[in-house]
Scaffold this motif. Structure first.
Motif: not given
Ligand code: DC
Length: 233
Positions: A49-50, A53-54, A101, A109-110, A113, A119, A139-142, A190, A194, A197
């Motif tokens: 999922t990152g 967002y990228r 990348r 992306v910060t 996202s 979102r 991801g971060r919020d899965i 970062r 993350d 936020r």
């Molecule tokens: O994992 P990554 O570095 O490729 O993620 C890119 C950006 O997306 C990073 O700023 C975190 C954000 N992200 C997010 O907010 N929620 C997710 N589910 C996945 C990534």
């Protein structure tokens, strides 16, 4: 977002638990590689999922749009045509796996996202994909937001120093000359963004199990997650 592979079916699962492994954690912890390997071992599909967002950040950048351009942003998001296949991500049919990348996209992306409208669109796409089969999703919020009913939730961590060391070695292997302190400072920046936020901050779901991978190899992490999943089926 569409998926270009054939989806597996959810036979044998209860309605309450999705056949889906959620792997959340901070930047640089190796989630994407771990997710791909776990999926390959189980014969499941994987979703990064990152990368979504990228790709959204790249689309905004290419359109010359800032997050403050409300109407144009909403137009762009409503037509965001993303697809993922294996390690590749496509934006309107173009393979943007390398482009997402770049340092520029990593910087952009910060804030992208952290935007609630971005979102909402991407979480909706992720839920549609995840409902269609057996998935390992990173991801971060899965586990906390997107798939709260995942059958297995992992919160993968490692110390900032261990993550920075891995990233430093990766950059060196690519022929670059990184400065360790700069790599560490970037990861810490970062992490802070993350975790602090307002929308869907990075945190461990109450029912996730945490694995500190600071002193583990990739294979050990993959073995641990697969064993954990199989033991709790
Ligand atoms: O994992 P990554 O570095 O490729 O993620 C890119 C950006 O997306 C990073 O700023 C975190 C954000 N992200 C997010 O907010 N929620 C997710 N589910 C996945 C990534």
């Amino acid at each position: 977002m569409e998926r270009r592979d054939a989806a597996h079916q959810n036979e044998g699962m209860t309605a309450s638990a999705l056949p889906l492994i959620a792997i959340d954690g901070p930047s640089g912890v190796g989630k994407s590689t771990t997710t791909r390997r776990v999926a390959a071992r189980l014969g499941w599909q994987h979703l990064d999922t990152g990368a979504m967002y990228r790709a959204a950040a790249l689309a905004l950048h290419r359109a010359g749009l800032g997050l403050e351009n409300r109407e144009s942003l909403e137009d762009l998001l409503s037509g965001l045509d993303l697809a993922q296949q294996d390690r590749h991500i496509f934006l309107r049919g173009e393979d943007v796996s390398e482009a997402i990348r770049s340092q520029e996209v990593t910087r952009l992306v910060t804030p992208v996202s952290a935007d609630a409208r971005v979102r909402e669109v991407l979480v909706d796409q992720q839920r549609r994909i995840g409902a269609s089969g057996r998935w390992v999703v990173d991801g971060r919020d899965i586990g906390t937001v997107v798939f709260t009913n995942a059958c297995c939730k992992i919160f993968l961590t490692a110390s900032p120093e261990a993550r920075a060391r891995r990233r430093f070695l990766e950059l060196q292997a690519k022929g670059q000359s990184p400065v360790f302190e700069a790599v560490l400072a970037d990861l810490q920046r970062r992490d802070l963004a993350d975790r602090s936020r307002a929308v869907a901050p990075l945190c461990k779901a109450a029912d996730a199990v945490e694995l500190d991978s600071s002193d583990l190899s990739l294979e050990e992490v993959v073995d641990w997650i697969v064993a954990r999943h199989q033991a709790h089926r």
